[in-house]
Each structure stands twice: as C-alpha cells, then as structure tokens.
Design an enzyme around this catalytic site. Structure first.
Site, PDB file in Angstrom:
ATOM      1  N   ASP A 251       0.872  -1.160   0.000  1.00 39.26           N
ATOM      2  CA  ASP A 251       0.000   0.000   0.000  1.00 39.26           C
ATOM      3  C   ASP A 251       0.920   1.225   0.000  1.00 39.26           C
ATOM      4  O   ASP A 251       2.110   1.122   0.308  1.00 39.26           O
ATOM      5  CB  ASP A 251      -0.949   0.002   1.213  1.00 39.26           C
TER       6      ASP A 251
HETATM    7  C1  BGC Z   1      -4.989   3.369   0.098  1.00 38.28           C
HETATM    8  C2  BGC Z   1      -5.137   2.439  -1.088  1.00 38.28           C
HETATM    9  C3  BGC Z   1      -4.976   3.206  -2.376  1.00 38.28           C
HETATM   10  C4  BGC Z   1      -3.621   3.914  -2.348  1.00 38.28           C
HETATM   11  C5  BGC Z   1      -3.347   4.718  -3.598  1.00 38.28           C
HETATM   12  C6  BGC Z   1      -3.733   4.202   0.020  1.00 38.28           C
HETATM   13  O1  BGC Z   1      -3.745   5.198   1.000  1.00 38.28           O
HETATM   14  O2  BGC Z   1      -5.014   2.627   1.299  1.00 38.28           O
HETATM   15  O3  BGC Z   1      -6.391   1.806  -1.055  1.00 38.28           O
HETATM   16  O4  BGC Z   1      -5.089   2.364  -3.471  1.00 38.28           O
HETATM   17  O5  BGC Z   1      -3.589   4.795  -1.247  1.00 38.28           O
HETATM   18  O6  BGC Z   1      -4.199   5.792  -3.676  1.00 38.28           O
END
Ligand code: BGC
Length: 724
Positions: A251
């Site tokens: 993530d």
């Molecule tokens: C989130 C993800 C997301 C990523 C990119 C993160 O903060 O938890 O779900 O895909 O950011 O935006």
C-alpha cells in the site's frame, strides 16, 4: 467435435502459458541487476518502471475501487486538473454488496476495466475486500460485507469482470485492515481459525477462483509483522497455499524494510523507492538478498505485464464514461437500494394522490463521488435525488425542498483531528461523526424545514452520512447520524408524521430515532453517478426494491462485537477476541436483536417459499448439496428476490456460529409466476479450520439447511447429514 475443440483450446492455452514463461526467462536473462531492481518500486505516484531497452512497458495503476481516479502530479497527490480525466462513479463497495449479485459485480468490473483501458491504465487498485469488522470503520463504504461468503462471491465477480476485459485487478488490503485509526501501526492478533474462516476467504477466492493478478499488502501489522513484510501472509499463504502467480505491491507508503520485505514476498514498493531502490540493490550486492529472489519478483511482474496489453499513452483523451456505463451503474444502483420498512404500503408513492411533497435534508442535493481522504472519482456527472425527483415528477405534483441541516464538512472533520500526512504514513486520527455537545440545529434551516413539512402531504427526509463523515484514514467515533439529524426528524414528525426516510450511507448508522419517526425507510448508499435516478425510480415504483443488507444495523454501537468486548478503540494491538463471531454471527450467539439484520430487505411484492428438497438425505464430504424449492411471486409487482441459504449444526462437537450464509441467488419473477430454484453448497464449503492440525477438516454429522429472505427470516428448513 466438442472434445477436439476443447483439446485444441487447452493446447493453445498451455502453449500460451509456456510461451509466457519462456519469454519471462529470456527477458530476465537479458536484464542487468539495475534494470531488474528498477522494476521493483514506484517511478511516479501511480506507475512502476519497465525496461525501455527491452520494450517492457511500465505498469500503470489506477485507484479504484469505485471509479478510475483522476490524473495526479508525478510525485504528489495534487490533481493535474485535466479536462479529459473524468470517469463514471460506480456505486461504492457496500452498495454493490447490497445487490447480492455476482453478475452485477462482473458488470461493475467490466465497466471499470473499460474505463481503465481507455485511460491507459493496466491495473485497477480494487476491489477492496476487507471484512467490515466494526460498524465505525472509515472504509466500510468501500468494503463489501461483514460476511466472508458474500464478500468472496462479489470479489470473484468483480475480478473476473475486470480481467476478462483486459485490465488487471489488485485486491486490497491484504490482510486484516479492518480499521482506519492507527492503521499504519496497529498489530492485529487474531486466531488462526477466525483469520481463515472470516477474514481471508474473499482474498482466497479472488486468487484461486478468479486468478487476480495483483495483491496490495495492507498498512497494518498481523502477528507482529507489517503486512508488506509478512512471511506468513505473503510467501506461505498467498503463494504456497493459494498458488498466487501475480505481483504483490505495498500500500502507498506501507513498506518498512528492504531485506525483510524482499524475502517475505513483496514485489513492488509503492509509490517511491526508499526501500526497494538503491537499498535493495545494495542488499543484493552484499548477499543479504539473493539475486534469484529479485528474478522471481521480476517474473511476477512480467507475468502480469505480458498478460495485459499496453495501451497508448494518449488514449485518455477519448471520452471515458460512456452512456453504456451510465446504464450499467443505473442497473447496479437500482438493485442495491434496500427497503428497510414500508408500513401500510406507504411506498411506492402514488404521485397523483399527493399535491405537495416536502423533500428535506442536505443529502437530497449532496454528491458523493469525492470527499474525505483517499480515492474518489472526478465524476463526469452525478445525479442527485432532488434532481431526479424533479425531472421524473415534473409538474404532476409540487415538490418543496428544504436543506434542514448543515452538511458535515471537511472543516468539521479537521476539527475532529485528522492527523497530517495521513496518506503516506498510513496513520489516521479520530473523527467525530456526531454532533458536538451543545450544538444546535440552525434556526433558519429548521424553520424552513418545518414550514415545508407542515404544508405537505408527505415528507421525504434525506438522512445519512457523507464522504467527509466516512473516510479513509479515520474511523467514526460513533454511529450517530451527523448534523443533529435525529433532533430534526423528531421536530418534523411533530408537524407531519407521514415521513419516508432515505438513508444515504456506506456503513451502519444508528437508526433508532429515524425508525420511531418514519413509517417507511430506504437505504440508498453512496450509489454512483445514477444514484439519484435509481432512487427516484424506486420511490415512484418504476423499479421494485430488491437490495439486501450486507451488514447488520445494530440498535446500539455497544451491541457490536469489538465494542461489546472493548477491544476497539485500540492504538497498539487489536485483539480480535470475538474470534469467529463477526457481524451477525455475534448477534446470534449473544442473542442480541439488531435493529435490522444481515440480509434484510423488503419488496413492494411478496414471495411464497415452498417445497424444499435436497434429493438426498446423506452426503459425502466431496459431494455438492443441492437444494431446490418453489419460489412464487404472490404480489402485484414484477420483482427480484434474493434467496439466502444458511447452515446450522444441531449437534456438532465443534464450536460453530448459530448460522452461516453458504449460498444465495437473485431470482426474477413476474406477478403470480413461480419458479423452481436450485442452490448448491459443495460440502467442502462446510469445513472448518482445525487449529490443532492446521488444516481444513470436515465436520461430519447433521446439517440443518435454513432457507430464508434474511438471516432472521427463515422460511423453510431441512436437515441432512454429512457422512464421516
Ligand atoms: C490506500 C489504497 C490506495 C492507495 C493509492 C492508500 O492510501 O489505502 O487503497 O489504493 O492509497 O491511492
């Protein structure tokens, strides 16, 4: 002939497979170590590099999960403000889940993939498939359900829809990311059985059945190890047990180490290269990470890259959100709307009988494609309920609108204490979704609302949350409706008790006051670009509601498991002491009545259930239990019913929830029509995780099959046995 064709297809497919593996090998052999490591981290916020010299294109990622996110600057979250990157806003996760339809999830995935491809994206960062453990979870609206089986079926549909249409899906957030507060540090402690039976099934099904190409490691820790460096989750369960062949990405900002993450099975660090850039190169050179490990990672990425065609960079200049996608999200949105209550058949509205309708509440005019923190959709359009009602009703009756309450705003949220830097650090603050002590309704708005209500034949009250209340990065502090909506409805009810309440929410809210004041209640979710049209059609009876709740609405927050056991809030360890008793499993075990149970959802028509049969009384552990019955539409509207099959074990020595969902189906029937419906449960689905032997094992003996229209409204029962 059929067999020859099948053989030919199988040969072509396996030749293709061999071909890709050979290609991967040949490409890797030609790469320098620098080129290989160059593929293992983010190049920009939403791309990771390829190798230009060898014609390997970068991988382009797109949030996900409910619309293709607008273009951002290369190294920041700031939008580029293009005019060509708007997209369709798909109903959010809990709305899709309320359709209880794998077919709708497939359609959803197809639409998302088509828009991703038009915008030049390879991998959609979705679906988001964590289990809704706490009602207050900030991302409940993105996730599907509190039930693992329902979540798994929708995950499979979504991933198939995406991947059958040329894009890769990245299931997230693996695993046990069930809260937003302190998500970057919290250490989840869960029993192996609860993990296997409740939290992992959607991920497992998306990998094993739908062949998801991407997995995003979650921010949190499990059993002391961050998910992006968790040997048990990545190498052991995902790759060895489930046979995952695609790529694992972190993530955003969720990587915490070089060697540990590299050895545990993380392939790509996103979005930068703090751990998987120079540091990884150095670790290979020093021998701390063997080069074969790097080769495996490159192979995992290439396997995805070679299976997904590259798309021209300029393609996002074409219109992304098409009228066909508008029809798709309309269909999904109509099936998602849940009719909770309909006293004296107040709905559908007979417009000719009303000369004046009061529409009260900010949510009648609020758009929900963006808001809060995290992924949103720059929607090409979003029809609000009021716009749709005005258009569909025209001058057949007079509609009077009053805002009633101030919308919960970003400022309110910031006052609630969201921490800065939330996106990259993956930590979140607290949020008050409720009124602060001493707050009062705005007097002008209240006066307008009461005036509108008192002169009307009927009040349509728009309650609920918005995307500032429900947001990534922070859980709600409670489930009370924001902006003093409970106070407002009580005052409205004093001047006009004929109230139909529409609850716009992605998560459970406390509906006890709404319930006491409204003869009819609907849940209409954050329901996408066509949400307003879908709702207006349901209110007017052009569409019959058929959605079912994907989670429990508790009477009080304290009735739900983690609150009852006081294991939430937490800031260090999250102890999942409720174990396998998540969602309705808890309410049943504790004999607590919810306000509205899991699976609940009424219709304008009625259905009769009869003649349940199983063909056999005794089944082998490898057989499929086949349940058939007659479903009849006994009312006056053509409609769909979601039939639900639960199992109960009357005399097992193993500890089991009182009932668990094991099959469901959406059936469409004209008035008076009946159909023979078949539901299947492979006996394997009835196994449990044995913590002594660390494996799935059958539990032979009696199984009571409960067929119903919700988890608490069982119509037919039959007992069979599983042979030992
Ligand atoms: C989130 C993800 C997301 C990523 C990119 C993160 O903060 O938890 O779900 O895909 O950011 O935006």
């Amino acid at each position: 002939m059929k067999n020859t064709l099948l053989l030919l297809c199988t040969c072509i497919l396996s030749a293709c497979h061999v071909d890709i593996e050979t290609q991967i090998h040949e490409l890797t052999e030609q790469m320098t170590l620098e080129e290989k490591v160059g593929m293992l981290h983010g190049q920009t916020m939403f791309t990771s590099s390829g190798v230009e010299r060898l014609n390997i294109a970068p991988i382009k990622y797109a949030d996900g999960p409910f619309g293709i996110r607008e273009e951002l600057e290369t190294h920041s979250w700031a939008p580029l403000r293009l005019t060509t990157d708007s997209a369709t806003f798909f109903p959010t996760g809990s709305a899709l889940a309320a359709t209880w339809s794998e077919e709708m999830a497939r359609l959803y995935g197809k639409g998302m993939a088509e828009e991703a491809r038009t915008r030049g994206k390879d991998m959609i960062l979705g679906p988001a498939i964590n289990i809704q453990r706490i009602p207050t979870g900030g991302r409940t609206y993105e996730y599907f359900s509190e039930d693992p089986f329902l979540s798994a079926r929708l995950a499979v549909g979504y991933v198939h829809g995406v991947q059958d249409n040329g894009a890769a899906a990245c299931i997230k957030h693996y695993a046990l990311n069930n809260q937003e507060n302190n998500r970057g540090m919290v250490d989840v402690r869960v029993s192996e059985r609860a993990m296997r039976e409740v939290y992992l099934p959607p991920f497992r099904a998306a990998v094993e059945e739908a062949g998801a190409w991407g997995v995003m490691a979650a921010y949190n820790k499990v059993d002391g190890s961050w998910c992006a460096e968790n040997e048990m989750l990545l190498n052991r369960i995902l790759r060895e047990e489930w046979g995952f062949r695609g790529m694992v990405i972190s993530d955003w900002g969720g990587t915490h180490s070089t060697v540990k993450s590299a050895l545990a099975g993380l392939d790509v660090e996103m979005p930068g290269g703090r751990f998987f850039g120079q540091a990884l190169l150095d670790s290979v050179r020093s021998g701390a990470v063997p080069e074969e490990v790097i080769d495996q990672k490159v192979a995992n990425i290439l396997r995805v890259r070679l299976n997904i065609d590259t798309v021209e960079e300029t393609s996002h200049e074409t219109a992304v959100s098409t009228p066909e996608h508008g029809r798709m999200v309309y269909e999904i949105a109509t099936k998602a709307i849940v009719l909770l209550k309909n006293k004296d058949d107040l709905l559908p509205l007979d417009i000719e009988k009303h000369s004046k309708i009061a529409v009260i509440g900010d949510n009648a005019i609020r758009k929900h494609a963006t808001g809060g923190i995290g992924a949103g959709v720059k929607a090409r359009y979003e029809v609000t309920p009021l716009e749709a009602l005005q258009k569909k009703i025209g001058d057949r009756t007079s509609l009077v609108f009053a805002r009633g309450y101030e919308s919960f705003s970003r400022k309110d949220r910031e006052r609630g204490g969201i921490l800065g830097g939330v996106m990259l650090t993956g930590t979140g603050g607290m949020l008050s979704g409720s009124a602060t002590a001493g707050a009062k309704l705005d007097e002008t708005l209240l006066a307008e609302a009461l005036e509108a209500a008192s002169g009307a034949d009927l009040v349509l009250f728009f309650a609920g949350n918005n995307r500032e209340v429900e947001t990534e990065g922070a859980d709600r502090m409670n489930i009370i409706l924001p902006s003093l909506q409970d106070e407002l409805i009580k005052k409205i009810a004093e001047v006009n008790p004929r109230i139909v309440t529409v609850v716009v929410t992605g998560a459970p809210v406390n509906l006890t006051t709404i319930e006491a004041c409204s003869p009819a209640i609907l849940v209409s979710w954050f329901n996408g670009s066509e949400g307003g049209n879908a709702l207006a059609d349901v209110l007017l009876g052009n569409v019959v509601p058929s959605g079912k709740l994907p989670f429990t609405f508790p009477v009080r927050l304290e009735d739900s498991p983690a609150y009852a056991l006081k294991t939430y809030p937490n800031f260090d360890k999250a102890l999942y002491t409720e174990d396998i008793y998540v969602g309705y499993r808890w309410f049943n075990a504790q004999k607590i009545d919810p306000l509205y149970p899991f699976g609940h959802g009424l219709s304008y028509t009625t259905f009769g259930y009869a003649s349940m049969e199983t063909g056999k009384e005794i089944y082998d552990t490898r057989e499929v239990i086949k349940v058939t019955f007659q479903l009849k539409n006994t009312g006056n509207y053509a409609s769909e019913e979601v039939v639900q099959l639960y199992v109960h074990r009357p005399e097992s020595n193993v500890e089991w929830p009182e009932k668990e969902l094991k099959a469901f189906k959406r059936v469409s029937l004209a008035p008076g029509e009946s159909a023979k419906v078949t539901l299947e449960i492979p006996a394997e689905r009835l196994q449990y995780w044995n913590e002594t032997t660390d494996e799935w094992v059958p539990d032979p003996g009696k199984i009571e099959l409960l067929l119903g229209t919700s988890s608490r409204d069982i119509k037919l029962r039959k007992t069979i046995s599983i042979r030992s």
